[in-house]
Design an enzyme around this catalytic site. Structure first.
Site, PDB file in Angstrom:
ATOM      1  N   HIS A  91      -2.892   6.088  -2.299  1.00 16.99           N
ATOM      2  CA  HIS A  91      -2.941   6.120  -0.838  1.00 16.99           C
ATOM      3  C   HIS A  91      -3.876   5.065  -0.263  1.00 16.99           C
ATOM      4  CE1 HIS A  91      -1.585   7.830   2.843  1.00 16.99           C
ATOM      5  NE2 HIS A  91      -2.737   8.353   3.203  1.00 16.99           N
ATOM      6  N   SER A 251     -12.643  11.711   4.231  1.00 17.62           N
ATOM      7  CA  SER A 251     -12.732  10.277   4.478  1.00 17.62           C
ATOM      8  C   SER A 251     -13.807   9.659   3.597  1.00 17.62           C
ATOM      9  CB  SER A 251     -13.087  10.021   5.949  1.00 17.62           C
ATOM     10  OG  SER A 251     -13.377   8.659   6.170  1.00 17.62           O
ATOM     11  N   ASP A 577      -9.151 -10.522  -9.127  1.00 14.11           N
ATOM     12  CA  ASP A 577     -10.562 -10.194  -9.367  1.00 14.11           C
ATOM     13  C   ASP A 577     -11.303  -9.935  -8.061  1.00 14.11           C
ATOM     14  OD1 ASP A 577     -11.360 -10.335 -12.273  1.00 14.11           O
ATOM     15  OD2 ASP A 577     -10.245 -12.212 -12.097  1.00 14.11           O
TER      16      ASP A 577
END
Length: 638
Positions: A91, A251, A577
């Site tokens: 997500h 959150s 990276d």
């Protein structure tokens, strides 16, 4: 057991993100490449197996699952199928969308994006292929711990509506549990799966660089920075998946404002929250509590969530209720103010959107059935009636020894996850701690709140689409397949979800053609690096480039940092990276500017370096030709 990892990075330029619901969230480069991480576990006695896949994707949709299963059937027949395959998404909100078959999720992406879809499907299949090829005997261990500094409850008012018995296990309003499967082979660790609840929203909607967000960084850190895995070369020595559980109201923005907490820099926060998840997982990984033993098993049913009769034993009020066709509330349009607020004209809560409330009350008077299902939601959009969202959804239960994984295509809140675990554990007669809820799996259908939280009609309740009784309906169906698994009988498969692949529409034109900027050839350096740097400084190089969507370079890279080693150049970092950023921008009409940055890590070896760009240019007649260039050399001093 076997492990595999593959690149699933979508369109790095002009790909639209779907999860914040913003038209202006458009990709313009890469910070971390998206990965699919697959683990296969086989019971050598029975031959039964499960495949657990975690993807750095915003959501998982039936479109992807159907395509993956079709491709797997070409390779393996029925060995990997709907029932024993779990496809999960972390997500992350920092990846391109446009790969669903339902219009709700493709509105802000200007329709379907075939290249992003293909990258996701092909990468998932590749990761499963690699895990299958990697199968060999090993030992799996299970451990649990707690992590308190990587999440905050963003809907505390709704949480406080829940009964004290449900809130008591979560005095801080968060689910701190981190659960880890450790994989060992020949006495050495080779992989891990961590389940922990926090949203993939450390990077706000203004960000246009592709990233796996905090869970993507946690996996990258363990694999690349700790275990030394080189994603583009050879079989990885270690694979680490950071999977989702029930973070619907949680959150990572600890200050409860987008992009804030612990600091005001979203990229720093992404790294901090990711590192904390790694540290929490590593502490459990280093001291697992038990060895996995026992059977492998699985059950799956497809359920029509739009008209499910829910029995009194699950509703909590002693009466029978029914789910109904999907709708979105005005609170959904308000968004989550802590992670991604919507237009200011919409507000969270009941009665805060008066015009929509007036219309909704009239509808409830006209339809008592709608009121019984959806009230007190102020209905903004009938997505089910419009065919914008799915109604037939997968409900799945997997067993790996003493561990049970509940997977469903929704975003469960902390309490919703608790009730699902309690229900399944009770039906199976196993400890509740041995049941994990894996949200964002196999498809996507919005949020899953408790009926009490639903009554608050915060963002999460407004996005609980099938009404107040959606969670009891899920409990009921999971109880049914849990009973089947315990009894050793097959579960009813339910109705087949439709295949909508023939009705996909795209409203965004593709790349027409590329042209080099006036005065430059493709690959020319527009802005060179300095001659000398020290650790901690940033190198910046601009190239005359082309549109990245001509070739997504899946499994490859657009930019590479190289160190001179005699007559050779060794790869030090690429666009997958953390230390690099790949930026793309239009330069006039058909030309492209490509900027590569490298934040020189503290452990960088002194020496001579350069930055290389690799792209692809499209001619007016449609042919695509590789292009590229290299910067002048520069020195990194001790």
């Amino acid at each position: 057991m076997g492990r595999g990892i593959a690149d699933i990075t979508g369109e790095a330029a002009e790909g639209h993100g779907a999860n914040y619901g913003r038209l202006d969230q458009v990709t313009h480069g890469i910070h971390l490449r998206q990965r699919s991480r697959a683990f296969i576990v086989v019971d050598r006695n029975s031959g039964k197996r499960v495949a657990l896949v975690t993807t750095d994707a915003g959501s998982m949709y039936a479109s992807v699952r159907q395509a993956v299963v079709r491709k797997l059937s070409e390779h393996y027949g029925t060995l990997y199928n709907d029932r024993n395959l779990l496809l999960g998404a972390t997500h992350t909100h920092a990846t391109p969308g446009g790969y669903a078959d339902y219009n709700l999720y493709n509105i802000v992406t200007f329709g379907f994006h075939q290249k992003t879809f293909d990258a996701l499907v092909d990468g998932i299949v590749e990761s499963i292929d690699r895990a299958h090829a990697d199968l060999s005997p090993g030992v799996i261990s299970l451990g649990r711990g707690e992590l308190f500094n990587a999440s905050a409850n963003r809907s505390r008012g709704a949480f406080e509506h829940d009964p004290q018995s449900d809130r008591a296990p979560f005095p801080n309003g968060i689910d701190p549990t981190t659960t880890v499967l450790r994989f060992d082979r020949a006495g050495a660790p080779v992989g891990a799966i961590d389940w922990f609840a926090t949203h993939g929203t450390s990077l706000p909607g203004e960000n246009g660089l592709i990233s796996g967000d905090n869970k993507g960084y946690a996996a990258y850190h363990w694999e690349r920075e700790v275990a030394g895995v080189d994603y583009r070369r050879g079989v990885p020595s270690f694979v680490a998946a950071f999977a989702q559980t029930n973070p619907g109201d949680l959150s990572p923005n600890l200050a409860l404002k987008p992009g804030t907490g612990p600091t005001d820099d979203p990229f720093v926060n992404t790294r901090i929250i990711g590192t904390r998840q790694y540290e929490g997982a590593r502490a459990v990984f280093d001291h697992p509590s038990e060895t996995i033993g026992g059977d492998i098993d699985y059950r799956l049913s497809y359920v029509d969530m739009s008209s499910l009769v829910v029995k009194p034993e699950f509703t909590g009020d002693g009466r029978e209720h029914t789910t109904c066709s999907a709708t979105l509330g005005a609170s959904f349009a308000a968004g989550s103010t802590e992670d991604g607020p919507g237009p200011e004209i919409f507000k969270e809560g009941v009665g805060n959107n008066p015009l929509i409330e007036i219309v909704t009350k009239a509808r409830y008077v006209a339809s008592p059935e709608l009121r019984a299902c959806q009230a007190p939601k102020d209905i903004l959009l009938d997505t089910g009636a419009l065919g914008f969202t799915a109604k037939i959804l997968p409900i799945q239960l997997l067993r790996i020894g003493q561990l049970y994984i509940v997977s469903l295509p929704m975003e469960p809140t902390v309490v919703a996850g608790l009730r699902l675990r309690r229900r399944v554990a009770s039906r199976l007669g196993v400890p509740q701690k041995n049941v994990i809820v894996a949200g964002y799996s196999n498809d996507y259908a919005g949020y899953l709140t408790s009926p009490e939280e639903y009554d608050q009609q915060d963002y999460e309740g407004g996005h609980t689409m099938y009404g107040r009784w959606q969670l009891p309906a899920c409990e009921q169906e999971l109880a049914r397949i849990a009973d089947d698994l315990k009894a050793g009988r097959a579960s009813e498969p339910g109705p087949n979800p439709p295949d909508l692949s023939g009705s996909r529409q795209s409203y965004q034109p593709g790349v027409v053609m590329d042209a080099p900027p006036i005065g430059y050839a493709y690959g020319d350096v527009v802005s060179p690096p300095a001659e000398r740097y020290t650790r901690g400084q940033q190198v910046r190089v601009e190239f005359a480039g082309a549109h990245p969507s001509n070739d997504l370079h899946r499994g490859g890279t657009y930019i590479e940092v190289q160190r001179q080693d005699g007559q050779s150049w060794l790869s030090v970092a690429d666009d997958g990276d953390w230390s690099t950023k790949f930026h793309w921008a239009r330069w006039g009409v058909a030309a492209s500017s490509v900027v590569a940055t490298w934040d020189i890590p503290d452990n960088t070896a002194p020496g001579t370096y350069r930055i290389v760009y690799r792209g692809d240019a499209k001619s007016l007649f449609g042919s695509i030709t590789p292009i590229g260039g290299a910067s002048r050399t520069f020195v990194v001093a001790p």
